[in-house]
Scaffold this active site. Structure first.
Site, short mmCIF file in Angstrom:
data_model
loop_
_atom_site.label_atom_id
_atom_site.label_comp_id
_atom_site.label_asym_id
_atom_site.label_seq_id
_atom_site.Cartn_x
_atom_site.Cartn_y
_atom_site.Cartn_z
N GLU A 93 20.85 6.39 -19.63
CA GLU A 93 21.89 5.16 -19.62
C GLU A 93 20.89 4.01 -19.08
O GLU A 93 20.31 4.15 -18.02
CB GLU A 93 22.89 5.29 -18.96
CG GLU A 93 24.05 6.29 -19.32
CD GLU A 93 25.13 6.68 -18.51
OE1 GLU A 93 26.31 6.90 -19.11
OE2 GLU A 93 25.25 6.19 -17.50
N CYS A 106 18.50 -2.65 -16.17
CA CYS A 106 18.44 -1.74 -15.26
C CYS A 106 18.16 -0.58 -16.06
O CYS A 106 18.89 0.04 -16.91
CB CYS A 106 19.72 -1.60 -14.29
SG CYS A 106 19.98 -0.15 -13.47
N GLY A 160 18.18 8.56 -11.38
CA GLY A 160 16.99 9.12 -10.98
C GLY A 160 16.29 8.42 -9.81
O GLY A 160 16.72 7.45 -9.24
N GLU A 161 15.36 9.13 -9.23
CA GLU A 161 14.59 8.60 -8.05
C GLU A 161 13.18 8.23 -8.80
O GLU A 161 12.26 9.09 -8.90
CB GLU A 161 14.39 9.64 -6.97
CG GLU A 161 13.62 9.59 -6.01
CD GLU A 161 13.73 7.92 -5.31
OE1 GLU A 161 14.60 7.39 -5.15
OE2 GLU A 161 12.77 7.25 -5.41
N SER A 192 13.71 0.73 -6.91
CA SER A 192 14.71 1.31 -5.82
C SER A 192 14.45 2.78 -5.61
O SER A 192 14.39 3.40 -6.47
CB SER A 192 15.96 0.94 -6.38
OG SER A 192 17.17 1.17 -5.09
N SER A 215 17.26 2.36 -0.35
CA SER A 215 18.71 2.62 -0.32
C SER A 215 18.73 3.23 1.07
O SER A 215 18.57 4.51 1.26
CB SER A 215 19.34 3.64 -1.45
OG SER A 215 19.10 3.08 -2.69
N LEU A 216 19.25 2.33 2.07
CA LEU A 216 19.27 3.18 3.52
C LEU A 216 20.60 3.32 3.87
O LEU A 216 20.82 4.70 4.12
CB LEU A 216 18.90 1.73 4.20
CG LEU A 216 18.61 1.92 5.89
CD1 LEU A 216 17.41 3.03 5.95
CD2 LEU A 216 18.34 0.74 6.66
N HIS A 217 21.69 2.80 3.73
CA HIS A 217 23.37 3.16 3.56
C HIS A 217 23.53 3.62 5.09
O HIS A 217 24.71 4.23 5.25
CB HIS A 217 23.65 4.05 2.63
CG HIS A 217 23.18 3.77 1.30
ND1 HIS A 217 23.16 2.64 0.94
CD2 HIS A 217 22.72 4.48 0.20
CE1 HIS A 217 22.69 2.59 -0.30
NE2 HIS A 217 22.46 3.78 -0.93
N ASN A 291 31.15 1.67 -4.90
CA ASN A 291 32.04 1.67 -6.12
C ASN A 291 32.76 3.33 -6.33
O ASN A 291 32.11 4.25 -5.79
CB ASN A 291 31.09 1.60 -7.41
CG ASN A 291 30.58 0.39 -7.49
OD1 ASN A 291 31.26 -0.74 -7.48
ND2 ASN A 291 29.25 0.23 -7.63
N1 SAH Z 1 17.23 6.96 -6.59
C1 SAH Z 1 17.19 5.29 -6.41
C2 SAH Z 1 17.78 4.75 -7.53
C3 SAH Z 1 18.88 5.09 -8.08
S1 SAH Z 1 20.52 4.63 -7.29
C4 SAH Z 1 17.68 5.16 -5.22
O1 SAH Z 1 18.42 5.84 -4.32
O2 SAH Z 1 17.78 3.84 -4.67
C5 SAH Z 1 20.94 3.13 -7.56
C6 SAH Z 1 21.51 2.53 -6.46
O3 SAH Z 1 22.86 2.67 -6.35
C7 SAH Z 1 21.18 2.93 -4.90
O4 SAH Z 1 20.88 2.03 -3.92
C8 SAH Z 1 22.36 3.85 -4.56
O5 SAH Z 1 22.50 4.27 -3.24
C9 SAH Z 1 23.57 3.02 -5.10
N2 SAH Z 1 24.69 3.74 -5.39
C10 SAH Z 1 24.71 5.06 -5.64
N3 SAH Z 1 26.13 5.50 -5.81
C11 SAH Z 1 26.71 4.48 -5.37
C12 SAH Z 1 28.36 4.16 -5.26
N4 SAH Z 1 29.26 5.03 -5.59
N5 SAH Z 1 28.52 2.86 -5.05
C13 SAH Z 1 27.66 1.72 -4.90
N6 SAH Z 1 26.25 1.97 -4.97
C14 SAH Z 1 25.77 3.25 -5.16
#
Ligand code: SAH
Length: 344
Positions: A93, A106, A160-161, A192, A215-217, A291
Site C-alpha cells: 500500500e 507515503c 515496514g521498518e 521514519s 517514532s518515540l511515543h 488512530n
Molecule cells: N516503521 C516505521 C514506519 C512505519 S509506521 C516507524 O515505526 O516509524 C509509521 C508511523 O505511524 C509511525 O510513527 C508509527 O508509530 C505510526 N503509527 C502506527 N500505528 C499508529 C496508530 N494506530 N495511530 C497513529 N499512528 C500510528
C-alpha cells in the site's frame, strides 16, 4: 516466476553494464532513463532504440513489476490510497496526500512488519519480505503517472521498518534524488523509523540531508517497552544519542513522532519527562492523535489533553505540533494501512 531483471533495481553503473552485456553502448542507459523520467515504462514505446534491441530488452528485462489492484479516494480530504500487486501475489500500500501546496507520497518499505509495535495495524499480519529498491521507486512512479503531477515530497512511513531494509532504502533514496530519475531533493524526503539506533548512525554518514522521523511515543523506557518491543534492544537514551549524532552530521532537525494514547503516555508528567529528555536536541515533536485500530484496546487522548501536552512541551522550549489526520475514512492514516485485512 518472472526471471527478468527489474531495471528499476539497478543503479546507473549497473544499467550501463547491463546494456554492455547486450553488446550495446553506455548511452543506451541515458535513453532508457530519459523515457522513465517522462513516465514511459513500456519498452515497446522507446522509439529511439532499434526494434531488435527493444525485443531483446523485453525478453531479458522489465521496468517495474507492480500492477494497480485498487485505489480508494477519501471523500474528506482527497487523500488516495493505492494497493499494488507484486508478481509473487503480495500486496503493498502507498498513500498520496495533498498538503502544503504539493503532493506527498507515503510508501511502504517491506511487506508486513516484524517490529511488533502494539498500537499499529501492521502488527499481527506477519512479515513477508523486504521490498527491493525498484519496488519502492515504482510506488512513487505509479502514483506520479496516475495523477500526472510532480511529486514534491516523499515519506517512507508506510508499512515496514525502512532501516531494517537498509541497502535497498539507500539505493531508493539515491534514485529518487538523482536528476536522471526523479530529481527530488533530499530535504523533501523523510524516513521514519521505530528507532534502530546503529542504522541511524550509519545513515548519518551517507552524506544525504534526509529528514529523519523517529517514532518515540513514550517519555521513558518503562512506557516505551510496553508498546514497542524494539525498545528492549535500543533503550531511549541510546536512541536519542544516535539522533544527536544524526543532527550533528546532517544539520537537520529530527522529528519525534508521539502518538497520544489515553491514560498511557499523555499526562502532564509524561510531557515534563519528555521535555527533559529532548533538551538541547535540534528537534520537533509531532503529536499524533491515536488512530483507532479495530481489535486494539487503545483509545485516542482527548483534544484537551493533547493541547495541554503540547503547551507543556512549548513551555519547556520544545517545538511541537499536533498532526492533522488525513485519509481516515479510507484507512489510509498512519498505522491503519492494511487494516481491512485484519480479523476482528
Ligand atoms: N516503521 C516505521 C514506519 C512505519 S509506521 C516507524 O515505526 O516509524 C509509521 C508511523 O505511524 C509511525 O510513527 C508509527 O508509530 C505510526 N503509527 C502506527 N500505528 C499508529 C496508530 N494506530 N495511530 C497513529 N499512528 C500510528
Amino acid at each position: 516466476m518472472d526471471k527478468r531483471v527489474n531495471l528499476l533495481d539497478l543503479n546507473h553503473e549497473e544499467l550501463i553494464r547491463f546494456f554492455e552485456s547486450l553488446g550495446e553502448k553506455p548511452f543506451r542507459s541515458n535513453q532508457l532513463l530519459g523515457w522513465i523520467q517522462r513516465g514511459v515504462r513500456d519498452i515497446g514505446k522507446m522509439t529511439d532504440m532499434p526494434v531488435i534491441l527493444r525485443e531483446a530488452l523485453m525478453q531479458k528485462a522489465s521496468i517495474g513489476n507492480l500492477s494497480l489492484k485498487e485505489k480508494r479516494v477519501s471523500k474528506i480530504d482527497g487523500t488516495i490510497k493505492y494497493l499494488f500487486q507484486l508478481p509473487d501475489k503480495e500486496v503493498i500500500e502507498s498513500v498520496l496526500m495533498n498538503y502544503n501546496h504539493g503532493y506527498s507520497v507515503c510508501i511502504s518499505s517491506q511487506i508486513g512488519c516484524r517490529m511488533g509495535c502494539l498500537f499499529c495495524a501492521s502488527t499481527g499480519i506477519g512479515f513477508g519480505r523486504n521490498l527491493s529498491k525498484g519496488e519502492m521507486l515504482e510506488q512513487v512512479m505509479m502514483i506520479r503517472d496516475d495523477i500526472g503531477r510532480r511529486i514534491k515530497n516523499i515519506v517512507v512511513m508506510g508499512i515496514g521498518e525502512p532501516l531494517e531494509n537498509y541497502e535497498s532504502l539507500v539505493g531508493f533514496l539515491k534514485a529518487v534524488n538523482s536528476p536522471k530519475i526523479m530529481n527530488i531533493g533530499y530535504r523533501h524526503i523523510t524516513v521514519s523509523t521505530c528507532g534502530l539506533a546503529p542504522q541511524i548512525e550509519k545513515l548519518s554518514k551517507e552524506g544525504m540531508q534526509i529528514n529523519l522521523s523517529v517514532s518515540l511515543h513514550a517519555p521513558n523506557d518503562y512506557i516505551r517497552t510496553q508498546i514497542m518491543p524494539i525498545n528492549k534492544k535500543y533503550a531511549i537514551d541510546n536512541l536519542i544519542e544516535a539522533c544527536k549524532i544524526y543532527t550533528r552530521a546532517t544539520g537537520r532537525r529530527v522529528t519525534f513522532e508521539y502518538i497520544l494514547i489515553s491514560g498511557l503516555n499523555d499526562s502532564k508528567n509524561d510531557a515534563g519527562e519528555l521535555s527533559g529528555r529532548l533538551k538541547n536536541l535540534l528537534c520537533h515533536v509531532n503529536l499524533i492523535p491515536f488512530n483507532t485500530v479495530r481489535g486494539l484496546k487503545y483509545r485516542k487522548s482527548s483534544l484537551g489533553k493533547a493541547a495541554i501536552f503540547k503547551a507543556m512541551l512549548e513551555k519547556n522550549k520544545i517545538n511541537a505540533t499536533i498532526r492533522r489526520e488525513l485519509g481516515s475514512d479510507i484507512d489510509a492514516a498512519c498505522g491503519q494501512l492494511r487494516r481491512h485485512v485484519i480479523k476482528e
